[in-house]
Design a protein around this motif. Structure first.
Motif, PDB file in Angstrom:
ATOM      1  N   ARG A  67       0.851  -1.196   0.000  1.00 19.42           N
ATOM      2  CA  ARG A  67       0.000   0.000   0.000  1.00 19.42           C
ATOM      3  C   ARG A  67       0.881   1.238   0.000  1.00 19.42           C
ATOM      4  O   ARG A  67       1.987   1.216   0.556  1.00 19.42           O
ATOM      5  CB  ARG A  67      -0.871   0.045   1.254  1.00 19.42           C
ATOM      6  CG  ARG A  67      -1.847  -1.089   1.379  1.00 19.42           C
ATOM      7  CD  ARG A  67      -2.604  -0.967   2.710  1.00 19.42           C
ATOM      8  NE  ARG A  67      -3.388  -2.143   2.967  1.00 19.42           N
ATOM      9  CZ  ARG A  67      -2.960  -3.207   3.634  1.00 19.42           C
ATOM     10  NH1 ARG A  67      -1.742  -3.249   4.106  1.00 19.42           N
ATOM     11  NH2 ARG A  67      -3.750  -4.236   3.840  1.00 19.42           N
TER      12      ARG A  67
ATOM     13  N   GLU B 145       5.965   3.169  -0.332  1.00 14.75           N
ATOM     14  CA  GLU B 145       5.030   2.086  -0.030  1.00 14.75           C
ATOM     15  C   GLU B 145       5.406   1.363   1.256  1.00 14.75           C
ATOM     16  O   GLU B 145       6.577   1.292   1.625  1.00 14.75           O
ATOM     17  CB  GLU B 145       5.005   1.058  -1.173  1.00 14.75           C
ATOM     18  CG  GLU B 145       4.479   1.595  -2.475  1.00 14.75           C
ATOM     19  CD  GLU B 145       4.609   0.620  -3.619  1.00 14.75           C
ATOM     20  OE1 GLU B 145       3.667   0.563  -4.441  1.00 14.75           O
ATOM     21  OE2 GLU B 145       5.644  -0.083  -3.723  1.00 14.75           O
TER      22      GLU B 145
ATOM     23  N   VAL C 190       0.320  -9.543  -3.827  1.00 17.17           N
ATOM     24  CA  VAL C 190       1.226 -10.447  -4.530  1.00 17.17           C
ATOM     25  C   VAL C 190       1.233 -11.760  -3.767  1.00 17.17           C
ATOM     26  O   VAL C 190       1.571 -11.782  -2.577  1.00 17.17           O
ATOM     27  CB  VAL C 190       2.660  -9.869  -4.603  1.00 17.17           C
ATOM     28  CG1 VAL C 190       3.582 -10.814  -5.356  1.00 17.17           C
ATOM     29  CG2 VAL C 190       2.665  -8.483  -5.240  1.00 17.17           C
TER      30      VAL C 190
ATOM     31  N   LYS D 192      -1.865  -3.291  -3.888  1.00 12.61           N
ATOM     32  CA  LYS D 192      -1.722  -4.497  -4.698  1.00 12.61           C
ATOM     33  C   LYS D 192      -1.467  -5.687  -3.788  1.00 12.61           C
ATOM     34  O   LYS D 192      -0.971  -5.549  -2.674  1.00 12.61           O
ATOM     35  CB  LYS D 192      -0.613  -4.347  -5.735  1.00 12.61           C
ATOM     36  CG  LYS D 192       0.759  -4.098  -5.168  1.00 12.61           C
ATOM     37  CD  LYS D 192       1.770  -3.816  -6.275  1.00 12.61           C
ATOM     38  CE  LYS D 192       3.102  -3.373  -5.654  1.00 12.61           C
ATOM     39  NZ  LYS D 192       4.061  -2.943  -6.641  1.00 12.61           N
TER      40      LYS D 192
END
Length: 83
Positions: free
Chosen positions: A8, A72, A42, A40
């Motif tokens: 984030r 991030e 992952v 996102k």
């Protein structure tokens, strides 16, 4: 072993994509939405390491490639074998 990485933007960084989504939600009648931040996910599958070593390796992957530590933040969630 599976790991899920959540990346984030740091709270101090402007999230233009989140602002756009918030405006769109408002336009669709979701006026109760106060803020939107977009990030996102992952998912990484790792073989041959125990949980502690796997977490350390995933965190290393984050700091070297998956996340830009200047703007991030990330969190790592270890999911185990069966998920």
């Amino acid at each position: 072993m599976k790991a899920r990485v959540l990346v984030r933007l740091k709270p101090s960084i402007l999230d233009a994509q989140g602002a756009t989504v918030k405006r769109a939600l408002d336009g669709l009648g979701f006026a109760e939405v106060q803020d939107v931040r977009v990030g996102k996910v992952v998912d990484v599958e790792i073989a041959g390491l125990g949980p502690d070593d796997a977490r350390r390796r995933v965190e290393e992957m984050c700091t070297r490639l998956l996340c830009n530590p200047v703007i991030e933040d990330f969190t790592v969630e270890m999911l185990g074998e069966g998920r």
